[in-house]
Design an enzyme around this catalytic site. Structure first.
Site, short mmCIF file in Angstrom:
data_model
loop_
_atom_site.label_atom_id
_atom_site.label_comp_id
_atom_site.label_asym_id
_atom_site.label_seq_id
_atom_site.Cartn_x
_atom_site.Cartn_y
_atom_site.Cartn_z
N GLY A 10 0.84 -1.21 0.00
CA GLY A 10 0.00 0.00 0.00
C GLY A 10 0.87 1.25 0.00
O GLY A 10 0.50 2.28 0.55
N ASP A 35 2.37 -1.92 -4.44
CA ASP A 35 1.05 -1.28 -4.50
C ASP A 35 0.35 -1.77 -5.76
O ASP A 35 1.00 -2.21 -6.71
CB ASP A 35 1.20 0.25 -4.54
N ARG A 37 -1.04 0.11 -7.88
CA ARG A 37 -0.64 1.02 -8.96
C ARG A 37 0.85 1.27 -8.88
O ARG A 37 1.44 1.21 -7.79
CB ARG A 37 -1.37 2.37 -8.80
N ASN A 50 10.08 -1.09 -7.06
CA ASN A 50 8.70 -0.62 -7.00
C ASN A 50 7.89 -1.67 -7.77
O ASN A 50 8.05 -1.83 -8.97
CB ASN A 50 8.74 0.79 -7.60
N ILE A 55 -1.75 -7.89 -3.40
CA ILE A 55 -1.34 -8.70 -2.24
C ILE A 55 -2.06 -10.06 -2.21
O ILE A 55 -1.70 -10.93 -1.42
CB ILE A 55 -1.53 -7.97 -0.89
N TYR A 154 -14.75 -3.29 7.67
CA TYR A 154 -13.36 -2.86 7.84
C TYR A 154 -12.91 -3.03 9.31
O TYR A 154 -11.83 -3.55 9.58
CB TYR A 154 -13.28 -1.39 7.42
N LYS A 158 -9.96 -5.46 10.65
CA LYS A 158 -8.78 -4.98 11.38
C LYS A 158 -8.65 -5.71 12.73
O LYS A 158 -7.56 -6.14 13.10
CB LYS A 158 -8.88 -3.47 11.61
N1 SER Z 1 -9.54 6.49 8.40
C1 SER Z 1 -10.13 5.19 8.43
C2 SER Z 1 -11.45 5.18 7.77
O1 SER Z 1 -12.12 6.19 7.84
C3 SER Z 1 -10.30 4.74 9.85
O2 SER Z 1 -9.17 4.08 10.23
O3 SER Z 1 -11.83 4.20 7.24
#
Ligand code: SER
Length: 342
Positions: A10, A35, A37, A50, A55, A154, A158
């Site tokens: 990333g 990454d 890109r 680069n 991933i 998300y 995490k």
């Molecule tokens: N900045 C992130 C998001 O808004 C939170 O870790 O998804």
């Protein structure tokens, strides 16, 4: 002999930019930037290689492992929270399966060279989930072990990857230890919303803060998607990069946990608007609430308890709200768009 390198996934993202820039200034250029890109042209001279790729491409990761001795991994690649809600299965693949691939790579590398591989993982305030605005304000500064009931894909990703990191570091193949002699050293930071003067986030839910400031600096109107009262912790990007470097450098014996909160300042959206208006009096900022995105922000803590980071690795932010706006964001963003326009 394979060349020892630091792998940054990333690398084109906001933290990647800050990290590569910092490493270059410190004379550390043995970096393989990875990454989807090709790396930003400005960063290309600062790295050894680069690699444009995915991933999820295990064959490509194996090729990297064959070519380099990977000593440290900064695994920054992820789909952020808003984007992940629109494509939860894709988010799971990238955020969880992608992280598994990198953890496995780190594990294999550490076994091959018989030394620990450092694995730095940016986790997020999204790992928390509070059930209501009342609960959020009653909770105050949330500790790492509290309210870990995220409401977003998300956040779930995490939180789970933090657990995977712990598993690979402390328990990998516990029934066949000879097969898994382990040297993975996983360390994670639960980041607040990050605000950079030089880059813009994409697909996050804390994006309203950087979007508001960058729009004002460009003379563009901005409709903020959370209400004025919405409050979560934020941090200036230089402090975000500093935290990663400090945690990476901390002696393992001083770390009492693998996952740390860090905090700097915690403004409401209305307070951010007021600071932006003070710097750009002509800014046109309105509020037009996107309910699902606002609900995500409401589920995140208003502030976090970072006393473990302060105690274990001497964490302390350089930028409180005044310094972040007056000495970093406003001057650097203004300069950025002046240079852009020139
Ligand atoms: N900045 C992130 C998001 O808004 C939170 O870790 O998804």
């Amino acid at each position: 002999m394979r060349k020892p390198v630091v792998l940054i996934t990333g690398a084109n993202g906001e933290i990647g930019h800050g990290l590569i820039d910092h490493f270059a200034r410190a004379g550390k250029t043995n970096i393989v930037a990875f990454d989807l890109r090709p790396l930003d042209a400005k960063l290309q001279p600062l790295v050894t290689a680069n690699v444009a790729g995915d991933i999820l491409d295990a064959a490509l990761l194996q090729k990297l492992a064959d070519e380099y001795e990977i000593r440290e991994i900064y695994h920054l690649a992820a789909l952020l929270s808003t984007r992940s809600e629109h494509a939860p299965e894709l988010a799971h693949r990238v955020n969880v399966d992608g992280t598994m691939n990198l953890l496995k790579l780190a594990q294999d590398q550490s076994r091959a060279v018989q030394r620990p591989v450092l694995f730095l993982f940016p986790s997020s305030i999204a790992a928390y989930g509070l059930p209501s605005v009342e609960a959020k304000h009653q909770a105050g500064r949330v500790r790492e072990s509290d309210w870990t009931t995220p409401t977003t894909m998300y956040g779930c990703n995490k939180l789970y990857c933090e657990q995977l990191g712990r598993y690979y570091s402390d328990h990998y193949r516990q029934l066949a230890p000879e097969a898994g002699a382990c040297g993975l050293d996983f360390r994670a930071i639960r980041f607040p919303g990050l605000i950079s003067a030089l880059t813009m986030p994409s697909g996050g839910t804390s994006d309203y803060a950087p979007e508001m400031i960058h729009a004002a600096a460009q003379g563009k109107p901005y409709a903020c998607f959370v209400p004025e009262r919405a409050q979560i912790p934020f941090m200036a990007m230089p402090d975000g990069v500093k935290a990663i470097l400090q945690l990476a450098a901390a002696p393992a014996a001083r770390l009492s946990q693998r996952v740390y909160n860090i905090a700097a300042f915690s403004p409401t959206a209305g307070e951010i608007r007021d600071r932006v208006l003070a710097a750009f009096p002509d800014a046109r900022i309105t509020f037009s609430i996107d309910r699902p995105r606002a609900a995500i922000v409401d589920s995140w803590p208003a502030d976090v308890d970072d006393s473990a980071a302060r105690r274990d690795w001497s964490w302390s932010p350089d930028y409180d709200a005044d310094r972040a706006f007056d000495e970093y964001l406003i001057p650097a963003i203004s300069e950025h768009y002046r240079a852009f326009a020139a």
